[in-house]
Scaffold this motif. Structure first.
Motif, PDB file in Angstrom:
ATOM      1  N   LEU A  54       0.841  -1.192   0.000  1.00 34.01           N
ATOM      2  CA  LEU A  54       0.000   0.000   0.000  1.00 34.01           C
ATOM      3  C   LEU A  54       0.877   1.244   0.000  1.00 34.01           C
ATOM      4  N   PHE A  55       0.325   2.346  -0.512  1.00 35.66           N
ATOM      5  CA  PHE A  55       1.061   3.602  -0.621  1.00 35.66           C
ATOM      6  C   PHE A  55       0.396   4.656   0.259  1.00 35.66           C
ATOM      7  N   ASP A  56       1.200   5.641   0.660  1.00 37.28           N
ATOM      8  CA  ASP A  56       0.717   6.659   1.592  1.00 37.28           C
ATOM      9  C   ASP A  56      -0.101   7.751   0.918  1.00 37.28           C
ATOM     10  N   SER A  57       0.133   7.963  -0.368  1.00 34.12           N
ATOM     11  CA  SER A  57      -0.519   9.098  -1.021  1.00 34.12           C
ATOM     12  C   SER A  57      -0.801   8.774  -2.478  1.00 34.12           C
ATOM     13  N   LYS A  58      -1.620   9.637  -3.109  1.00 34.91           N
ATOM     14  CA  LYS A  58      -1.936   9.474  -4.527  1.00 34.91           C
ATOM     15  C   LYS A  58      -0.669   9.632  -5.357  1.00 34.91           C
ATOM     16  N   GLU A  59       0.184  10.573  -4.940  1.00 41.99           N
ATOM     17  CA  GLU A  59       1.407  10.800  -5.711  1.00 41.99           C
ATOM     18  C   GLU A  59       2.330   9.579  -5.650  1.00 41.99           C
ATOM     19  N   SER A  60       2.421   8.985  -4.470  1.00 37.98           N
ATOM     20  CA  SER A  60       3.316   7.815  -4.342  1.00 37.98           C
ATOM     21  C   SER A  60       2.775   6.624  -5.110  1.00 37.98           C
ATOM     22  N   VAL A  61       1.436   6.461  -5.156  1.00 36.64           N
ATOM     23  CA  VAL A  61       0.913   5.341  -5.915  1.00 36.64           C
ATOM     24  C   VAL A  61       1.087   5.576  -7.414  1.00 36.64           C
ATOM     25  N   ARG A  62       0.986   6.889  -7.863  1.00 33.94           N
ATOM     26  CA  ARG A  62       1.266   7.183  -9.273  1.00 33.94           C
ATOM     27  C   ARG A  62       2.723   6.843  -9.599  1.00 33.94           C
ATOM     28  N   ASN A  63       3.634   7.191  -8.695  1.00 38.50           N
ATOM     29  CA  ASN A  63       5.040   6.859  -8.928  1.00 38.50           C
ATOM     30  C   ASN A  63       5.247   5.343  -8.972  1.00 38.50           C
ATOM     31  N   GLY A  64       4.507   4.634  -8.098  1.00 41.84           N
ATOM     32  CA  GLY A  64       4.603   3.187  -8.127  1.00 41.84           C
ATOM     33  C   GLY A  64       4.134   2.614  -9.442  1.00 41.84           C
ATOM     34  N   VAL A  65       3.013   3.128  -9.984  1.00 43.35           N
ATOM     35  CA  VAL A  65       2.521   2.665 -11.281  1.00 43.35           C
ATOM     36  C   VAL A  65       3.541   2.962 -12.374  1.00 43.35           C
ATOM     37  N   ALA A  66       4.129   4.173 -12.330  1.00 41.87           N
ATOM     38  CA  ALA A  66       5.130   4.521 -13.339  1.00 41.87           C
ATOM     39  C   ALA A  66       6.327   3.579 -13.274  1.00 41.87           C
ATOM     40  N   THR A 111       1.439   0.712 -21.785  1.00 41.68           N
ATOM     41  CA  THR A 111       0.613   1.758 -22.406  1.00 41.68           C
ATOM     42  C   THR A 111      -0.776   1.831 -21.820  1.00 41.68           C
ATOM     43  N   ALA A 112      -1.038   1.098 -20.749  1.00 43.38           N
ATOM     44  CA  ALA A 112      -2.375   1.079 -20.163  1.00 43.38           C
ATOM     45  C   ALA A 112      -2.721   2.425 -19.568  1.00 43.38           C
ATOM     46  N   GLY A 113      -3.986   2.793 -19.680  1.00 44.16           N
ATOM     47  CA  GLY A 113      -4.442   4.037 -19.087  1.00 44.16           C
ATOM     48  C   GLY A 113      -4.515   3.955 -17.582  1.00 44.16           C
ATOM     49  N   GLU A 114      -4.861   5.066 -16.943  1.00 42.26           N
ATOM     50  CA  GLU A 114      -4.951   5.123 -15.495  1.00 42.26           C
ATOM     51  C   GLU A 114      -6.314   5.657 -15.088  1.00 42.26           C
ATOM     52  N   THR A 115      -6.818   5.220 -14.001  1.00 48.67           N
ATOM     53  CA  THR A 115      -8.032   5.780 -13.414  1.00 48.67           C
ATOM     54  C   THR A 115      -7.798   5.917 -11.921  1.00 48.67           C
ATOM     55  N   ILE A 116      -8.241   7.006 -11.368  1.00 55.35           N
ATOM     56  CA  ILE A 116      -8.075   7.287  -9.940  1.00 55.35           C
ATOM     57  C   ILE A 116      -9.453   7.305  -9.302  1.00 55.35           C
ATOM     58  N   ASP A 117      -9.686   6.470  -8.324  1.00 57.61           N
ATOM     59  CA  ASP A 117     -10.949   6.460  -7.600  1.00 57.61           C
ATOM     60  C   ASP A 117     -10.732   7.145  -6.259  1.00 57.61           C
TER      61      ASP A 117
END
Length: 979
Positions: free
Chosen positions: A255-267, A972-978
């Motif tokens: 699990l990640f602490d923030s939206k930014e960290s999870v975006r970095n994880g996806v990247a 190349t998969a898209g992203e969605t944020i809930d």
């Protein structure tokens, strides 16, 4: 599925491919079997023609059967591996059975009925085989060639046909895309309804949100793993829609602490997926990875679980590789240093070498604060401590202590016991030659006092004791004199106590018989009454051969024997002899060998003695040297039985009246025993034995008594002989009174006896032989106080140490927080100390006792080049692999129990030598098979899991398909944020 097909499926998956269906495996093995049959037919034909030219018809028949069946089965194996449905398989199987039936018919008619002209059996069988072959080959050929994937027999076509739903026109068809679809329309343009006033509806109701779209949100927010969404697009100037299934296929490993960290994880995952290779772990493997500019390794099982790891980090990869090589080479054969008991363990750290005494659970019992420079110095220190601990006394007089001292420096040693005030309370009686003998004696009797026996010397007492592997007892009177003992040693303590119970319950009413030389004893046996003639040594001279219905009948039998013995002849003959005897009013004859064995008997009975005698002359033609024994009166016969000699008394009719009580090694010895019977038989009195009895007798000019049970077992005898008959009788009277009020105690190697002298009470410490080991220095007013002091001594003695203040001692000290002990020398050098501070003196003394019990048998652990050990840590048990330079590997996890750590070690030893080596430089996918099926995960270059499959897959192939789809689509998969 494939993983459930046993060994056949495993081999197919290992060397061929991942089966999509169990039929793939069965078809492959059937094809292989058919090939072997055909090859065998070829070998039989070539070999048979050369080796058995006379059996050419048999060779041809065998070849035809093998190749014919092989051809049919080979085609059937191919059919099984095709995408064929049940109907196609049934047709192929029916064709195969027809062909095999034709082969069976061939075997039945060949060669006599084969090849007849016209349409005969041969033609019919050939036709049937051809039909079967064509049906099987037709199923093989028509499926891929004629029918294709839409044919009648195609399994995939059947499934596809079932999924097609016809619409009004092509543009209105429902297209359902699955995960395995390879392509989509090139010209398809995906558009979504982004404006709220542009709803999409394929029915009459144009309002609301499509249910499929609502379902899909569960996939996006993580509450579901499956969903669907409607996709609408323009196609050739018109509009259409697809219902697209959505499935969650992978998730993050943390699990990640923030939206930014999870975006970095996806990247990061996008980047790693693009370059990640595939590691298919089919067997255990070593994984070498980098961590903070250093290198480490893990040993990973095929399911991805880590079962071992390096103990330390390595500066270079090569060092980690060397460590892995060492573990692979030596790990499987390294021994487990697992001592069943206490041991001295030696440890090396950065500071140097230390030792510790540990118990069988590896709990520390003692240690030393000193750090040694070398292993040799540590070994020397351990041996010094061992010797000191074995001899050291516990200088803590809470339970008193044994002080060993030398008497006037004359080489004579004694001991005394001092209480908590250092006052002598018990004085040792024996003298010893050395301090070691004193300590050995004290240790012997204190061990026995751990379960003390306290007897009362003022009461007659049966003392039951062990004597090596046998048991005995003695009856001791209040004057401390032994009055009775068993006649022989006893096998068990139960036998001893049972005999004592019998004596206590029957001695007081037992009759007393005076035995002069011998006596007939009439007694009741299991099935009737019997008699025996015994002498003063209880040797059985003679016994009855029959059992009688009553005591009177048995008495009459004794009287008859007594009357016949004196006048009975001794029948001795050098050769075989005929003997006439009466049997139930009739007469018979028998032929007796010279050793007394009956070697022949008349087959019929005679009404008179003369008739029986008249048959003997005819028989003497076969045994001309045989005599005729004319028995007018009773007679003794000597005969051999089981290579030994016995005698028997027979009357004038040949009936057996008595036999010797024992066997004898020679004829002469048996004759001597017979003469004893002649001497005692006529004059021996008769005793009726209805209960146990006392027998008084003379032997070797001294008098004795014995207590005999009904069956003749001697239960007791006097402890010392008497000068006269009256003395023996008086002793029996005394024992009768003693037994009546006696007690019984089982004693050990030492016991305590309290006693009274005048009006004062005291106690003595005695050994098993009743020798006095020690006596009290004080007396008491009553029995209870004396018993209490004796029990207090018995309870404290095993805890008390032997000391003389000239040897190392265990010194108990009060420190902050409790108590501790130290092993100190005369100059107060500390050799060892307790591993902890104890809450009270009882606990610290218990620790010392455990050390003293353990140190004698404790071994020093000797490590080889590599060895395993089990260690206890704060959170559980763990195994370690140790080399001379330190720990090289350890369990990746701690276990709740020592047995759990040992089981985990065995798992590692089973796989370590066969484990491969994986070098991870970049991120990689790992494919594993677990209990639920196949799954994958993505690991980074450090070996940490960053993503994994959500679902398990039934086969490796489907898991790889999913993994390859991830590799294609994730970058190349898209992203969605809930939110």
């Amino acid at each position: 599925m494939a993983s459930k097909q046993g060994r056949m499926g495993g081999i197919y998956r290992e060397y061929v491919d991942e089966p999509s269906d169990p039929a793939d495996v069965y078809g492959y093995w059937l094809y292989l079997f058919a090939y072997v049959l055909g090859l065998l037919g070829f070998v039989v034909y070539l070999g048979g023609i050369r080796l058995a030219p006379d059996a050419v018809l048999v060779v041809r028949e065998a070849t035809t059967v093998l190749i014919g069946i092989g051809a049919i089965l080979m085609l059937l194996g191919i059919v099984l591996q095709l995408p064929i449905n049940r109907l196609g398989f049934t047709a192929a199987l029916a064709g195969a059975l027809v062909g095999i039936a034709a082969i069976a018919g061939f075997v039945m008619v060949y060669p006599q009925g084969w090849g007849q002209s016209g349409v005969g059996v041969s033609s019919v069988l050939i036709f049937l085989y051809g039909v079967g072959f064509l049906v099987v080959s037709g199923a093989t050929a028509l499926v891929p060639v004629v029918t294709g994937k839409r044919g009648l027999f195609s399994e995939s076509a059947s499934r596809a046909a079932a999924s097609v739903t016809p619409g009004a026109n092509r543009t209105e068809e429902v297209a359902i895309e699955t995960e395995t679809a390879d392509t989509s329309p090139d010209e398809a343009e995906l558009e979504t309804a982004s404006e709220p006033d542009q709803p999409v509806d394929s029915g009459d109701d144009a309002g609301g949100t499509p249910a499929a779209l609502v379902t899909s949100t569960g996939v996006f927010d993580g509450s579901n793993t499956n969903g669907a969404i409607f996709a609408m697009f323009r196609h050739n100037g018109q509009w259409a829609w697809w219902l697209v299934e959505l499935a969650a296929v992978a998730n993050s490993a943390r699990l990640f602490d923030s939206k930014e960290s999870v975006r970095n994880g996806v990247a990061s995952v996008r980047e790693k997926v693009a370059t990640a290779g595939l590691l298919e772990i089919k067997h255990a493997a070593f994984r070498i990875y980098s961590e903070d500019d250093s290198w480490r390794w893990w040993l990973v099982r095929e399911d991805g679980s880590i079962i071992a790891e390096s103990e330390r980090q390595f500066d270079e990869r090569s060092a980690a590789e060397d460590a892995v090589s060492l573990v692979k080479e030596e790990g499987a054969t390294a021994t487990l240093v697992d001592i069943d008991g206490a041991s001295f363990t030696l440890s090396e750290s950065e500071r140097g070498w230390t030792w510790a005494l540990v118990d069988e659970e590896r709990e520390t019992l003692a240690s030393d604060r000193t750090v040694y420079d070398s292993r040799e110095a540590t070994d020397t220190a351990v041996e010094t401590v061992r010797a000191a601990m074995e001899r050291a006394a516990l200088v803590d007089l809470r339970d008193g202590g044994f002080e060993a001292f030398e008497v006037d420096e004359g080489g004579e040693w004694r001991w005394r016991f001092v209480d908590t005030t250092d006052t002598p309370t018990v004085e040792g009686v024996p003298a010893y030659r050395s301090r070691d003998e004193v300590e050995s004696a004290i240790e012997s009797f204190t061990d026995a006092l751990e379960e003390p026996t306290v007897t009362n010397g003022t009461v007659p007492t049966f003392e039951v004791y062990a004597d090596n592997d046998e048991w005995g007892w003695r009856l001791v009177d209040p004057d401390d004199t032994v009055r009775a003992v068993p006649a022989t040693s006893l096998d068990t303590v139960d036998t001893a106590t049972s005999d004592i119970d019998r004596i206590q319950s029957t001695f007081g009413t037992a009759p007393v018989f005076d035995l002069e030389d011998a006596a007939f004893e009439v007694f009741q046996a299991t099935d009737g009454w019997r008699w025996r003639l015994v002498d003063t040594a209880r040797a059985t001279i003679a016994t009855s051969t029959d059992e009688y219905g009553s005591e009177e009948e048995c008495d009459a039998a004794v009287d008859r024997v007594r009357g016949l013995v004196e006048g009975a002849d001794l029948l001795e003959f050098e050769n075989a002899a005929f003997q006439l005897y009466e049997d139930d009013g009739n007469w018979r004859w028998r032929l007796i060998a010279e050793d007394g064995h009956v070697i022949a008997d008349s087959g019929e009975q005679y009404t008179t003695r003369g008739d029986a005698a008249s048959a003997i002359p005819r028989l003497k033609q076969n045994v001309p040297n045989a005599e005729l024994l004319e028995i007018e009166n009773a007679a003794f016969e000597l005969y051999r039985a089981d290579d030994e000699w016995r005698w028997r008394l027979i009357d004038e009719t040949g009936a057996n009246l008595a036999t010797s009580g024992d066997s004898h090694p020679s004829r002469a010895a048996a004759r001597t025993a017979l003469e004893t019977m002649r001497s005692y038989g006529p004059i021996a009195p008769t005793w009726a034995v209805h209960s146990p009895f006392v027998q008084v007798f003379e032997r070797d000019e001294t008098w004795h008594w014995r207590f005999v049970d009904i069956d003749g077992t001697v239960l007791a005898r006097e402890a010392a002989a008497f000068d006269s008959r009256d003395g023996a009788h008086a002793a029996v009277t005394d024992v009768t009174e003693l037994v009546e009020g006696s007690a019984a105690h089982e004693i050990g190697a030492a016991f305590i006896q309290i006693d009274r002298r005048g009006d004062r009470w005291l106690w003595r410490l005695r050994d098993r032989s009743r020798d006095v080991l020690g006596r009290t220095t004080q007396t008491w007013d009553d029995e209870d106080a004396t018993r209490a002091d004796a029990i207090e001594f018995a309870e404290g003695a095993p805890l008390a140490a032997v000391f003389d203040l000239e040897q190392p001692v265990f010194r108990v000290d009060s420190v902050e927080g409790g108590w501790r002990w130290q092993l100190v020398t005369a100059d107060r050098t500390v050799l060892a100390e307790s591993p902890a501070v104890y809450p009270d003196r009882d606990a610290v003394q218990s620790s010392v006792r455990e050390v003293r019990r353990s140190v004698a048998d404790a071994v020093t652990i000797e490590s080889g080049p590599l060895s395993y050990e089990l260690v206890r840590e704060d959170d559980g048990w763990r195994w370690r692999l140790v080399a001379d330079e330190g720990v090289v590997a350890r369990d990746a996890d701690t276990r709740n129990t020592r047995e759990g750590a040992q089981s985990a070690l065995q798992v590692v030893k089973n796989v370590v030598d066969r484990a491969s080596i994986l070098e991870i430089e970049n991120a990689a996918f790992e494919l594993h098979e677990g209990p639920g099926g196949w799954h994958w995960r993505l690991i980074d270059e450090n070996g940490e899991t960053i993503s994994r499959s959500i679902s398990d897959y039934e086969t490796r192939r489907t898991a790889r398909n999913s993994l390859e789809s991830i590799k294609r689509n994730a970058p190349t998969a898209g992203e969605t944020i809930d939110d």
